[in-house]
Motif scaffolding. Sequence first.
Motif, PDB file in Angstrom:
ATOM      1  N   UNK A 178      89.434  65.656  65.485  1.00  0.00           N
ATOM      2  CA  UNK A 178      88.100  66.260  64.952  1.00  0.00           C
ATOM      3  C   UNK A 178      87.880  66.419  63.540  1.00  0.00           C
ATOM      4  N   UNK A 179      88.871  66.464  62.706  1.00  0.00           N
ATOM      5  CA  UNK A 179      88.499  66.489  61.233  1.00  0.00           C
ATOM      6  C   UNK A 179      88.669  65.274  60.725  1.00  0.00           C
ATOM      7  N   UNK A 183      81.715  62.602  55.712  1.00  0.00           N
ATOM      8  CA  UNK A 183      80.657  63.716  55.684  1.00  0.00           C
ATOM      9  C   UNK A 183      79.879  63.613  56.864  1.00  0.00           C
ATOM     10  N   UNK A 184      79.018  62.528  57.203  1.00  0.00           N
ATOM     11  CA  UNK A 184      78.313  62.356  58.192  1.00  0.00           C
ATOM     12  C   UNK A 184      78.872  62.711  59.387  1.00  0.00           C
ATOM     13  N   UNK A 185      80.057  62.059  60.012  1.00  0.00           N
ATOM     14  CA  UNK A 185      80.803  62.187  61.181  1.00  0.00           C
ATOM     15  C   UNK A 185      81.233  63.803  61.336  1.00  0.00           C
ATOM     16  N   UNK A 186      81.799  64.135  60.297  1.00  0.00           N
ATOM     17  CA  UNK A 186      82.254  65.315  60.089  1.00  0.00           C
ATOM     18  C   UNK A 186      81.211  66.527  60.604  1.00  0.00           C
ATOM     19  N   UNK A 187      79.913  66.329  60.107  1.00  0.00           N
ATOM     20  CA  UNK A 187      78.829  67.132  60.148  1.00  0.00           C
ATOM     21  C   UNK A 187      78.200  67.072  61.689  1.00  0.00           C
ATOM     22  N   UNK A 188      78.464  65.906  61.927  1.00  0.00           N
ATOM     23  CA  UNK A 188      77.787  65.284  63.410  1.00  0.00           C
ATOM     24  C   UNK A 188      78.903  66.250  64.505  1.00  0.00           C
ATOM     25  N   UNK A 189      80.018  66.144  64.508  1.00  0.00           N
ATOM     26  CA  UNK A 189      80.795  66.378  65.523  1.00  0.00           C
ATOM     27  C   UNK A 189      80.526  67.740  66.064  1.00  0.00           C
ATOM     28  N   UNK A 190      80.343  69.019  65.279  1.00  0.00           N
ATOM     29  CA  UNK A 190      80.112  70.170  65.893  1.00  0.00           C
ATOM     30  C   UNK A 190      78.888  70.197  66.588  1.00  0.00           C
ATOM     31  N   UNK A 191      77.750  69.409  66.090  1.00  0.00           N
ATOM     32  CA  UNK A 191      76.635  69.482  66.858  1.00  0.00           C
ATOM     33  C   UNK A 191      76.619  68.820  68.090  1.00  0.00           C
ATOM     34  N   UNK A 192      77.540  67.749  68.238  1.00  0.00           N
ATOM     35  CA  UNK A 192      77.457  67.138  69.571  1.00  0.00           C
ATOM     36  C   UNK A 192      78.214  68.128  70.349  1.00  0.00           C
TER      37      UNK A 192
END
Length: 333
Positions: A178-179, A183-192
């Motif tokens: 998960x980590x 920055x883009x993918x780390x921020x998108x993960x919790x949204x998804x």
Amino acid sequence: MRIAVDAMGGDYAPHEVVAGALRARRELGVDVILVGDREKIRACTGETDVEIVQASQVIGMGEQPVVAVRRKQDASVVRAIRLVKEGLASAVVSAGNTGAVMAASLLELGRVKGIDRPALVGLFPHVKGRTALLDVGANVDCKPHHLLQFAIMGSVYAETVLGIPSPRVGLLNIGEEEGKGNELTQAAYPLLRETALNFIGNVEGRDLFNGRADVVVCDGFVGNVVLKSGEGLATALQQVLEREIKRNLVTRVAALMTLTSLKELRQRFDYSEYGGVPLLGINGVVVVGHGSSRARAIRNAVRVAREAIEGDLVAAIAGGFTRALLRGVNANA
């Protein structure tokens, strides 16, 4: 069902485009409207009673999309998209300047409510079927909520057009944890993760080819690089094998045993097999073909448009986005 075809778009227009449109008309049973220079189109169609809509201008591949669309209001791609806006066509197919197709679509048709950035879908074959990757070039710079919107649209597309129930959605990354990522993918993960989508977490590049996910999301810069790499891989492998065949008897026997299978693999990656990709998020069916499309690719692009119409793709995306909002998912900035 009437599908407008930008007869002047692409490297081999209008001859190959017209030939492909006529082939689609004959084989798929759909009406096509050819848009462009009437005299040049008629020279390709002969006495065929196909409908032609005159357009006096063409947007070249190297032109700046937004400027060209605003300057050339009688360009073939603009006129073709306007037919959809006016209800005179159910969809549009163009192998012309991708940026111009997107700009004209936004100006003439607008976006599905709630969608900020339309996205292009690329399909990757694997042993079990196909994986949908988006975006593959419409948006080179993205924010986290754009990837969330891509995931919603991609899931709807996979379910509606590809016939995959509860599609597995993955986030393209450099590792499964998960980590991982920028920055883009780390921020998108919790949204998804908070959506009702069948989100399976991060996936890596190899997962496009093993069937682990049905839909993979990324920004358009990464997606376009991945797509072009996939297109070139099978071709390069076949060329290497063909050279090996000529070296000596031992390599010739070994290579001949796999050459047929490799040719089949190359065919599965051949863009002409898929024809074109839908521009998701536009308030109308718009299919974008490869710039070097010949007749076979145009025929299959019309098929893709027909499938999107039959699946009521635009309404399905609007419904999918609405359901996400009703579940409390913030899919906007």
